[in-house]
Structures are given as structure tokens and as C-alpha cells.
Design an enzyme around this catalytic site. Sequence first.
Site, PDB file in Angstrom:
ATOM      1  N   CYS A 116       0.727  -1.246  -0.136  1.00  0.00           N
ATOM      2  CA  CYS A 116       0.098  -0.027   0.093  1.00  0.00           C
ATOM      3  C   CYS A 116       0.854   1.202   0.080  1.00  0.00           C
ATOM      4  O   CYS A 116       1.901   1.342   0.884  1.00  0.00           O
ATOM      5  CB  CYS A 116      -0.861  -0.021   1.165  1.00  0.00           C
ATOM      6  SG  CYS A 116      -1.949   1.398   1.427  1.00  0.00           S
ATOM      7  N   HIS A 127      -9.119  -3.710  -1.928  1.00  0.00           N
ATOM      8  CA  HIS A 127      -8.048  -3.032  -1.147  1.00  0.00           C
ATOM      9  C   HIS A 127      -8.502  -1.586  -0.905  1.00  0.00           C
ATOM     10  O   HIS A 127      -8.468  -0.955   0.147  1.00  0.00           O
ATOM     11  CB  HIS A 127      -6.743  -3.206  -1.960  1.00  0.00           C
ATOM     12  CG  HIS A 127      -5.738  -2.501  -1.248  1.00  0.00           C
ATOM     13  ND1 HIS A 127      -4.547  -3.002  -0.518  1.00  0.00           N
ATOM     14  CD2 HIS A 127      -5.164  -1.112  -0.975  1.00  0.00           C
ATOM     15  CE1 HIS A 127      -3.892  -2.282  -0.009  1.00  0.00           C
ATOM     16  NE2 HIS A 127      -4.256  -1.136  -0.271  1.00  0.00           N
ATOM     17  N   GLU A 128      -8.580  -0.901  -2.394  1.00  0.00           N
ATOM     18  CA  GLU A 128      -9.098   0.466  -2.377  1.00  0.00           C
ATOM     19  C   GLU A 128     -10.413   0.770  -1.521  1.00  0.00           C
ATOM     20  O   GLU A 128     -10.426   1.616  -0.877  1.00  0.00           O
ATOM     21  CB  GLU A 128      -8.955   0.849  -3.757  1.00  0.00           C
ATOM     22  CG  GLU A 128      -7.613   0.905  -4.424  1.00  0.00           C
ATOM     23  CD  GLU A 128      -6.595   1.277  -3.688  1.00  0.00           C
ATOM     24  OE1 GLU A 128      -6.571   2.177  -3.008  1.00  0.00           O
ATOM     25  OE2 GLU A 128      -5.473   0.873  -3.816  1.00  0.00           O
ATOM     26  N   HIS A 169     -10.030   1.035   2.190  1.00  0.00           N
ATOM     27  CA  HIS A 169      -9.716   2.518   2.334  1.00  0.00           C
ATOM     28  C   HIS A 169     -10.740   3.309   2.932  1.00  0.00           C
ATOM     29  O   HIS A 169     -10.525   4.312   3.614  1.00  0.00           O
ATOM     30  CB  HIS A 169      -8.773   2.946   1.370  1.00  0.00           C
ATOM     31  CG  HIS A 169      -7.343   2.647   1.371  1.00  0.00           C
ATOM     32  ND1 HIS A 169      -6.407   2.867   2.569  1.00  0.00           N
ATOM     33  CD2 HIS A 169      -6.537   1.953   0.680  1.00  0.00           C
ATOM     34  CE1 HIS A 169      -5.226   2.311   2.130  1.00  0.00           C
ATOM     35  NE2 HIS A 169      -5.225   1.989   1.043  1.00  0.00           N
TER      36      HIS A 169
HETATM   37 CO    CO Z   1      -3.679   1.021   0.140  1.00  0.00          CO
END
Ligand code: CO
Length: 146
Positions: free
Chosen positions: A88, A130-131, A134
Site C-alpha cells: 500500500c 483493497h481500495e 480504504h
Molecule cells: Co492501500
Amino acid sequence: MALRNIILSDNEIIRKKSKAVSQFDAPLWQLLDDMYDTMVQNNGCGIAAVQVGVLKRVVIVEANGLKLELINPEIIAKKGKQVGMEGCLSVKNTNGKVERPYEITVKAFDRYGNAMTLTVCDFTAVAVCHELDHLDGILFIDKIVE
Ligand code: CO
């Protein structure tokens, strides 16, 4: 081209929940363009707005030759499992294996406010998951399996 500073995981902003976008206007397009330039500059394949300090539900993923701009994204279906190595831009010098769905279907809006639904698999699904994490203040390091 405008680069923005990457927020690192020691900054409390990274753990905050991002808010839905309601205006699909020039400031949003500027944000998207800056996020993309910042991602490319840092050799990333995905970036969320929170990573440049903006708490909006906006992500970009570029994987397998496909560039996705997803506004207010939501996963509406998941299939299968995969475990792969992740890193990341906000977590320096750390990689780890995370379990993700193999295939996901995502509902989102494009930069003009048009609704879309897309199904992605393999590494693209990893990057999108993954995004999206966030946007809820979740980092891959919270989910490392080994
Ligand atoms: Co990330």
C-alpha cells in the site's frame, strides 16, 4: 499534472470513514486527475481519496491494462477466494498476504455521475477490494493472513 502528498498510516486520517460524493463537478475531476498522477508517480496500481487526505468515496484502480474510476462504489456480489501479496502506498516497506474474493461485482458511478455495474476478477478484484477498504478506514495490514 498535479501531485498530492500521500497520507501515511501513522496519520489518523487514514482510519476515518470517507463520505459519499454528491457533486460530480470540476473539483471532483481535478481530484481524480491528481489522484491518478500521484498513483502513477508512486508506482501504485490503486489509490483512494483518503490517501491524499480527502475523505470522499473515490478510488482509482489500474490493473491488467484497465483504468477504473469508481465513485461511491459498493460490492454487491462476491465469488470464490484468492490469497495474494499486497502492499500500500500508505504503508511503507510492508507487504503481506491477504485473502480476498476471486471475483466481485461492483456498483459505482463514473466521474460524470453515470451509474455502472462491473464484474472484475483475479488481481483487479484484489486491487478494488483493497481500495474500497480504504473508504472505511481499513488497511491491508489489518487482514494479513501470513
Ligand atoms: Co492501500
